[in-house]
Design a protein around this motif. Sequence first.
Motif, PDB file in Angstrom:
ATOM      1  N   UNK A 355       0.752  -1.034   0.120  1.00 22.61           N
ATOM      2  CA  UNK A 355      -0.091   0.202   0.130  1.00 22.61           C
ATOM      3  C   UNK A 355       1.093   1.386   0.254  1.00 22.61           C
ATOM      4  N   UNK A 356       2.006   1.872   0.608  1.00 23.94           N
ATOM      5  CA  UNK A 356       2.721   2.508   0.851  1.00 23.94           C
ATOM      6  C   UNK A 356       3.514   2.916  -0.942  1.00 23.94           C
ATOM      7  N   UNK A 357       4.242   1.645  -1.400  1.00 27.49           N
ATOM      8  CA  UNK A 357       4.847   1.636  -2.429  1.00 27.49           C
ATOM      9  C   UNK A 357       3.900   1.902  -3.763  1.00 27.49           C
ATOM     10  N   UNK A 358       2.686   1.548  -3.179  1.00 25.88           N
ATOM     11  CA  UNK A 358       1.652   1.800  -4.361  1.00 25.88           C
ATOM     12  C   UNK A 358       1.232   3.569  -3.881  1.00 25.88           C
ATOM     13  N   UNK A 359       1.226   4.107  -3.221  1.00 26.91           N
ATOM     14  CA  UNK A 359       0.814   5.784  -3.317  1.00 26.91           C
ATOM     15  C   UNK A 359       2.348   6.520  -3.448  1.00 26.91           C
ATOM     16  N   UNK A 360       3.732   5.720  -3.360  1.00 25.83           N
ATOM     17  CA  UNK A 360       4.462   6.300  -4.006  1.00 25.83           C
ATOM     18  C   UNK A 360       4.505   6.465  -5.813  1.00 25.83           C
ATOM     19  N   UNK A 361       3.885   5.080  -6.026  1.00 23.40           N
ATOM     20  CA  UNK A 361       4.471   5.437  -7.619  1.00 23.40           C
ATOM     21  C   UNK A 361       2.963   5.868  -8.513  1.00 23.40           C
ATOM     22  N   UNK A 362       2.177   6.544  -7.656  1.00 26.41           N
ATOM     23  CA  UNK A 362       1.505   6.625  -8.676  1.00 26.41           C
ATOM     24  C   UNK A 362       1.494   8.624  -8.853  1.00 26.41           C
ATOM     25  N   UNK A 363       1.371   8.898 -10.139  1.00 26.57           N
ATOM     26  CA  UNK A 363       1.719   9.876 -11.223  1.00 26.57           C
ATOM     27  C   UNK A 363       0.696  10.776 -11.122  1.00 26.57           C
ATOM     28  N   UNK A 377      -7.668  11.266  -5.642  1.00 28.35           N
ATOM     29  CA  UNK A 377      -5.974  11.688  -5.141  1.00 28.35           C
ATOM     30  C   UNK A 377      -6.061  10.247  -4.540  1.00 28.35           C
ATOM     31  N   UNK A 378      -5.396  10.152  -3.167  1.00 30.07           N
ATOM     32  CA  UNK A 378      -5.090   8.599  -2.777  1.00 30.07           C
ATOM     33  C   UNK A 378      -4.066   9.206  -1.747  1.00 30.07           C
ATOM     34  N   UNK A 379      -4.234   8.004  -0.462  1.00 28.31           N
ATOM     35  CA  UNK A 379      -3.853   7.940   0.786  1.00 28.31           C
ATOM     36  C   UNK A 379      -4.071   6.498   1.369  1.00 28.31           C
ATOM     37  N   UNK A 380      -2.468   6.025   1.818  1.00 29.36           N
ATOM     38  CA  UNK A 380      -3.074   4.658   2.271  1.00 29.36           C
ATOM     39  C   UNK A 380      -3.054   4.930   3.789  1.00 29.36           C
ATOM     40  N   UNK A 381      -4.743   5.172   4.342  1.00 29.64           N
ATOM     41  CA  UNK A 381      -5.335   5.459   5.661  1.00 29.64           C
ATOM     42  C   UNK A 381      -4.399   4.877   7.385  1.00 29.64           C
ATOM     43  N   UNK A 382      -4.403   3.737   6.670  1.00 26.77           N
ATOM     44  CA  UNK A 382      -3.238   3.038   8.236  1.00 26.77           C
ATOM     45  C   UNK A 382      -2.243   3.591   8.503  1.00 26.77           C
ATOM     46  N   UNK A 383      -1.554   4.630   7.874  1.00 25.36           N
ATOM     47  CA  UNK A 383      -0.238   5.193   8.051  1.00 25.36           C
ATOM     48  C   UNK A 383      -1.032   6.395   8.308  1.00 25.36           C
ATOM     49  N   UNK A 424       1.175  -0.423 -10.374  1.00 24.33           N
ATOM     50  CA  UNK A 424       0.717  -1.591  -9.797  1.00 24.33           C
ATOM     51  C   UNK A 424       1.673  -2.751 -10.958  1.00 24.33           C
ATOM     52  N   UNK A 425       2.162  -2.179 -11.784  1.00 18.44           N
ATOM     53  CA  UNK A 425       3.216  -3.152 -12.277  1.00 18.44           C
ATOM     54  C   UNK A 425       4.739  -2.833 -11.973  1.00 18.44           C
ATOM     55  N   UNK A 426       4.557  -1.848 -11.123  1.00 20.37           N
ATOM     56  CA  UNK A 426       5.519  -1.199 -10.850  1.00 20.37           C
ATOM     57  C   UNK A 426       5.909  -1.627  -9.601  1.00 20.37           C
TER      58      UNK A 426
END
Length: 426
Positions: A355-363, A377-383, A424-426
């Motif tokens: 989840x954390x990695x996905x957020x960092x890869x979105x452009x 918008x995107x966020x990882x709620x748990x963090x 997701x592919x990254x």
Amino acid sequence: MSDRLPGFSTLAVHAGAQPDPTTGARATPIYQTTSFVFNDADHAASLFGLQAFGNIYTRIGNPTNAVLEERVAALEGGTAALAVASGHAAQVVILQQLLQPGDEFIAARKLYGGSINQFTHAFKSFGWNVVWADPDDIASFERAVTPRTKAIFIESIANPAGSITDIEAISTVARKAGVPLIVDNTLASPYLIRPIDHGADIVVHSLTKFLGGHGNSLGGIIVDAGTFDWSTGGKYPMLSEPRPEYHGIRLQETFGNFAFAIACRVLGLRDLGPALSPFNAFMILTGIETLPLRMQKHCENAKAVAEFLAGHPAVASVSYAGLASDKYNQLARKYAPKGAGAVFTFSLKGGYDAGVNLVSKLQLFSHLANVGDTRSLVIHPASTTHSQLDDAAKVKSGAGPDVVRLSIGIEDKEDLIADLEQALSA
């Protein structure tokens, strides 16, 4: 205009507004002033004594804000509204009118993380106690009722998972308990759901989100349905008992079906002071004019993105009530037939790290703590938004460690899907 009732889109543009009588300006002016001149001493006294309506000081009311209040009340089907500085401020003002130290209110466990934090921690200093119930188990609300219960609070579409709450069923519990039902309608907006039509007594919004819609202005609003009898049983002395600061006026008796909105203004906003800037009111009014168009696009895009994610091999599950396979789809068909909203979550097979990695890869998606923007918008709620909760509470609120929350904007859906695919592919 004829005697026909205006439609939603017409109200979104026109409700509460008239051309400025002095200049002829068609757009609502920004009355950027702290205070207003009285006609004479008697006029001033009548305003301060609640014997006449009018402007005194922008902390209590402002003509720009008044147009916003009338417009949202019209869209929600309420009798009156009060605009304040934020959604959180609106929640404080509402509960100040209802609760005394030692009193309780019941809240659905599936809520925005900031509300969970506010209810659990900040409100303790006021002596207000929250009792949690499960919106998927209506009987849990019944079991939570005690003689100290003064209100029930739910979200129409719950943040972050986008689940639909059975408003009518919980309204039945509130009626039986003799307490008002408060519904946070932020994620739905009145375009998708009008909680008053389903038994809500008070509706609250973060105007910052879909109503404003452009991520540029903070605001909150309280809508009075005019449906609750505040004099019953002496439970609500702020409304039913004589107010010493207003020469013994009983607000319920004097103002009838908009007494709660008046109480929030003259007892809450006046003394707590979370005033909405007239400039922000102007910006939010401008946003509301396009609310129906935006919500249609938000929902269309959200469904397309959710369908894409549901078929992706890296995705464990998708929580979006607009999907036919979703557990809340029948409630969505009942309460939100025009669309299930634009905020939802999905879980990744790789858990927290994925989840954390996905957020960092979105452009194209912006990583930030907001929803309801024209931008996706995107966020990882748990963090982030739910990080103050323990793991069990995170899961119960729909913000488990593997969960990512999306707020889908009004861009081209093909571009949103392409961005998610590359991340997701990254």
